[in-house]
Design a protein around this motif. Structure first.
Motif, PDB file in Angstrom:
ATOM      1  N   PRO A  41       0.832  -1.194   0.000  1.00  0.00           N
ATOM      2  CA  PRO A  41       0.000   0.000   0.000  1.00  0.00           C
ATOM      3  C   PRO A  41       0.873   1.253   0.000  1.00  0.00           C
ATOM      4  O   PRO A  41       1.899   1.307   0.670  1.00  0.00           O
ATOM      5  CB  PRO A  41      -0.815  -0.121   1.286  1.00  0.00           C
ATOM      6  N   ALA A  42       0.478   2.225  -0.782  1.00  0.00           N
ATOM      7  CA  ALA A  42       1.204   3.490  -0.835  1.00  0.00           C
ATOM      8  C   ALA A  42       0.899   4.300   0.418  1.00  0.00           C
ATOM      9  O   ALA A  42      -0.218   4.297   0.927  1.00  0.00           O
ATOM     10  CB  ALA A  42       0.795   4.273  -2.069  1.00  0.00           C
ATOM     11  N   LEU A  43       1.905   4.971   0.925  1.00  0.00           N
ATOM     12  CA  LEU A  43       1.709   5.821   2.102  1.00  0.00           C
ATOM     13  C   LEU A  43       1.001   7.106   1.681  1.00  0.00           C
ATOM     14  O   LEU A  43       1.206   7.594   0.573  1.00  0.00           O
ATOM     15  CB  LEU A  43       3.066   6.139   2.734  1.00  0.00           C
ATOM     16  N   PRO A  44       0.178   7.667   2.561  1.00  0.00           N
ATOM     17  CA  PRO A  44      -0.504   8.924   2.239  1.00  0.00           C
ATOM     18  C   PRO A  44       0.514  10.047   1.989  1.00  0.00           C
ATOM     19  O   PRO A  44       1.525  10.139   2.675  1.00  0.00           O
ATOM     20  CB  PRO A  44      -1.329   9.217   3.492  1.00  0.00           C
ATOM     21  N   ARG A  45       0.213  10.890   1.001  1.00  0.00           N
ATOM     22  CA  ARG A  45       1.102  11.986   0.619  1.00  0.00           C
ATOM     23  C   ARG A  45       0.308  13.275   0.455  1.00  0.00           C
ATOM     24  O   ARG A  45      -0.858  13.253   0.141  1.00  0.00           O
ATOM     25  CB  ARG A  45       1.803  11.678  -0.700  1.00  0.00           C
ATOM     26  N   PHE A  46       1.013  14.364   0.636  1.00  0.00           N
ATOM     27  CA  PHE A  46       0.417  15.664   0.347  1.00  0.00           C
ATOM     28  C   PHE A  46       1.437  16.488  -0.415  1.00  0.00           C
ATOM     29  O   PHE A  46       2.646  16.267  -0.320  1.00  0.00           O
ATOM     30  CB  PHE A  46      -0.054  16.390   1.615  1.00  0.00           C
ATOM     31  N   THR A  47       0.927  17.438  -1.213  1.00  0.00           N
ATOM     32  CA  THR A  47       1.802  18.337  -1.960  1.00  0.00           C
ATOM     33  C   THR A  47       1.299  19.762  -1.802  1.00  0.00           C
ATOM     34  O   THR A  47       0.106  20.001  -1.596  1.00  0.00           O
ATOM     35  CB  THR A  47       1.837  18.002  -3.471  1.00  0.00           C
ATOM     36  N   ALA A  48       2.235  20.681  -1.898  1.00  0.00           N
ATOM     37  CA  ALA A  48       1.909  22.106  -1.899  1.00  0.00           C
ATOM     38  C   ALA A  48       2.934  22.764  -2.816  1.00  0.00           C
ATOM     39  O   ALA A  48       4.146  22.572  -2.654  1.00  0.00           O
ATOM     40  CB  ALA A  48       1.980  22.677  -0.488  1.00  0.00           C
ATOM     41  N   VAL A  49       2.451  23.531  -3.791  1.00  0.00           N
ATOM     42  CA  VAL A  49       3.323  24.076  -4.821  1.00  0.00           C
ATOM     43  C   VAL A  49       3.092  25.576  -4.964  1.00  0.00           C
ATOM     44  O   VAL A  49       1.966  26.064  -4.857  1.00  0.00           O
ATOM     45  CB  VAL A  49       3.035  23.379  -6.179  1.00  0.00           C
ATOM     46  N   SER A  50       4.187  26.299  -5.199  1.00  0.00           N
ATOM     47  CA  SER A  50       4.105  27.727  -5.518  1.00  0.00           C
ATOM     48  C   SER A  50       5.041  27.986  -6.694  1.00  0.00           C
ATOM     49  O   SER A  50       5.639  27.055  -7.239  1.00  0.00           O
ATOM     50  CB  SER A  50       4.517  28.575  -4.311  1.00  0.00           C
ATOM     51  N   GLU A  51       5.219  29.247  -7.060  1.00  0.00           N
ATOM     52  CA  GLU A  51       6.132  29.581  -8.151  1.00  0.00           C
ATOM     53  C   GLU A  51       7.588  29.355  -7.750  1.00  0.00           C
ATOM     54  O   GLU A  51       8.443  29.181  -8.608  1.00  0.00           O
ATOM     55  CB  GLU A  51       5.933  31.033  -8.577  1.00  0.00           C
ATOM     56  N   LEU A  52       7.878  29.355  -6.451  1.00  0.00           N
ATOM     57  CA  LEU A  52       9.252  29.202  -5.976  1.00  0.00           C
ATOM     58  C   LEU A  52       9.581  27.788  -5.493  1.00  0.00           C
ATOM     59  O   LEU A  52      10.680  27.278  -5.727  1.00  0.00           O
ATOM     60  CB  LEU A  52       9.527  30.176  -4.826  1.00  0.00           C
ATOM     61  N   PHE A  53       8.633  27.173  -4.778  1.00  0.00           N
ATOM     62  CA  PHE A  53       8.930  25.920  -4.097  1.00  0.00           C
ATOM     63  C   PHE A  53       7.897  24.835  -4.391  1.00  0.00           C
ATOM     64  O   PHE A  53       6.753  25.121  -4.742  1.00  0.00           O
ATOM     65  CB  PHE A  53       8.969  26.140  -2.576  1.00  0.00           C
ATOM     66  N   GLU A  54       8.348  23.619  -4.184  1.00  0.00           N
ATOM     67  CA  GLU A  54       7.466  22.457  -4.244  1.00  0.00           C
ATOM     68  C   GLU A  54       7.727  21.637  -2.990  1.00  0.00           C
ATOM     69  O   GLU A  54       8.858  21.255  -2.704  1.00  0.00           O
ATOM     70  CB  GLU A  54       7.762  21.621  -5.484  1.00  0.00           C
ATOM     71  N   LEU A  55       6.658  21.369  -2.239  1.00  0.00           N
ATOM     72  CA  LEU A  55       6.772  20.637  -0.984  1.00  0.00           C
ATOM     73  C   LEU A  55       5.965  19.347  -1.105  1.00  0.00           C
ATOM     74  O   LEU A  55       4.824  19.366  -1.553  1.00  0.00           O
ATOM     75  CB  LEU A  55       6.228  21.506   0.160  1.00  0.00           C
ATOM     76  N   VAL A  56       6.581  18.234  -0.714  1.00  0.00           N
ATOM     77  CA  VAL A  56       5.900  16.940  -0.718  1.00  0.00           C
ATOM     78  C   VAL A  56       6.074  16.340   0.668  1.00  0.00           C
ATOM     79  O   VAL A  56       7.179  16.312   1.208  1.00  0.00           O
ATOM     80  CB  VAL A  56       6.496  15.980  -1.777  1.00  0.00           C
ATOM     81  N   GLY A  57       4.985  15.860   1.240  1.00  0.00           N
ATOM     82  CA  GLY A  57       5.031  15.236   2.557  1.00  0.00           C
ATOM     83  C   GLY A  57       4.515  13.812   2.496  1.00  0.00           C
ATOM     84  O   GLY A  57       3.578  13.512   1.753  1.00  0.00           O
ATOM     85  N   VAL A  58       5.147  12.924   3.259  1.00  0.00           N
ATOM     86  CA  VAL A  58       4.747  11.523   3.328  1.00  0.00           C
ATOM     87  C   VAL A  58       4.427  11.209   4.780  1.00  0.00           C
ATOM     88  O   VAL A  58       5.238  11.473   5.673  1.00  0.00           O
ATOM     89  CB  VAL A  58       5.873  10.596   2.824  1.00  0.00           C
ATOM     90  N   VAL A  59       3.233  10.665   5.012  1.00  0.00           N
ATOM     91  CA  VAL A  59       2.802  10.332   6.367  1.00  0.00           C
ATOM     92  C   VAL A  59       2.847   8.818   6.540  1.00  0.00           C
ATOM     93  O   VAL A  59       2.259   8.070   5.760  1.00  0.00           O
ATOM     94  CB  VAL A  59       1.372  10.853   6.635  1.00  0.00           C
ATOM     95  N   ASN A  60       3.559   8.381   7.576  1.00  0.00           N
ATOM     96  CA  ASN A  60       3.660   6.960   7.897  1.00  0.00           C
ATOM     97  C   ASN A  60       3.314   6.808   9.372  1.00  0.00           C
ATOM     98  O   ASN A  60       4.188   6.858  10.231  1.00  0.00           O
ATOM     99  CB  ASN A  60       5.062   6.439   7.595  1.00  0.00           C
ATOM    100  N   GLY A  61       2.019   6.652   9.655  1.00  0.00           N
ATOM    101  CA  GLY A  61       1.565   6.585  11.048  1.00  0.00           C
ATOM    102  C   GLY A  61       1.732   7.942  11.712  1.00  0.00           C
ATOM    103  O   GLY A  61       1.117   8.917  11.311  1.00  0.00           O
TER     104      GLY A  61
END
Length: 187
Positions: A41-61
């Motif tokens: 199973p893939a772990l839950p992820r979130f993303t947040a993007v702007s013109e300058l940055f890209e943020l990706v988060g992975v939640v494992n419990g």
């Protein structure tokens, strides 16, 4: 008549060949160990993007790993400070490497849609990023149900179908042989 016998014989041979057990390699006749599977199973992820940055988060419990890259070239952001909020609650991130941060949550996130807000300061650049984390138990349960699909009914059906085809071929052969005996053979 002869073509009917030939057709029936080939049909019977094809059916019987399909029912033959598969040959498996014995001791010392294999090709080494099979490669380890990495599916899961893939772990839950979130993303947040702007013109300058890209943020990706992975939640494992209770563990959260956050990756921060420059949007333009996807390179890790060095010496950045990231303030993260999940559903309005501050999450203390600890830098782990360039563009990589880790945190341990006090409690596991509840199912549903979680709002994500990150404030990023890197040198002269500052930005506010927003996104969502979608945590639903039903998606994980559906994935597990598909993985547990039982193939036994399909194998039984295929075997029964092969048996029926074999019997039909046998009947056709028998019928053809009885006609030859009743007519007295070839002229």
């Amino acid at each position: 008549m002869k073509s009917t016998h030939t057709l029936a014989a080939w049909s019977l041979a094809a059916v019987l060949a399909g029912l033959a057990p598969q040959t498996l390699a014995g001791d010392g006749h294999d090709h080494g160990e099979a490669p380890a599977t990495t599916a899961g199973p893939a772990l839950p992820r979130f993303t947040a993007v702007s013109e300058l940055f890209e943020l990706v988060g992975v939640v494992n419990g209770k563990n959260v790993t956050v990756y921060l890259d420059h949007f333009a070239d996807n390179s890790p952001v060095k010496d950045a400070k990231v303030d993260l909020e999940l559903d309005g609650k501050a999450v203390a991130l600890t830098p782990h490497a360039d563009g990589e941060f880790e945190a341990t949550l006090e409690e596991t996130l509840k199912p549903g849609v979680v709002s994500v807000t990150a404030t990023v300061i890197a040198g002269q650049d500052a930005d506010l990023l927003a996104g969502e984390l979608d945590l639903h138990e039903t998606a994980a349960e559906a994935h597990e149900e598909v993985a547990e699909l039982d193939m036994k009914p399909y194998a039984i059906g295929a075997g029964a179908g092969g048996l029926v085809l074999g019997l039909i071929g046998w009947v056709v052969l028998r019928k053809g042989n009885s006609r030859n005996r009743s007519t007295g053979g070839a002229a």
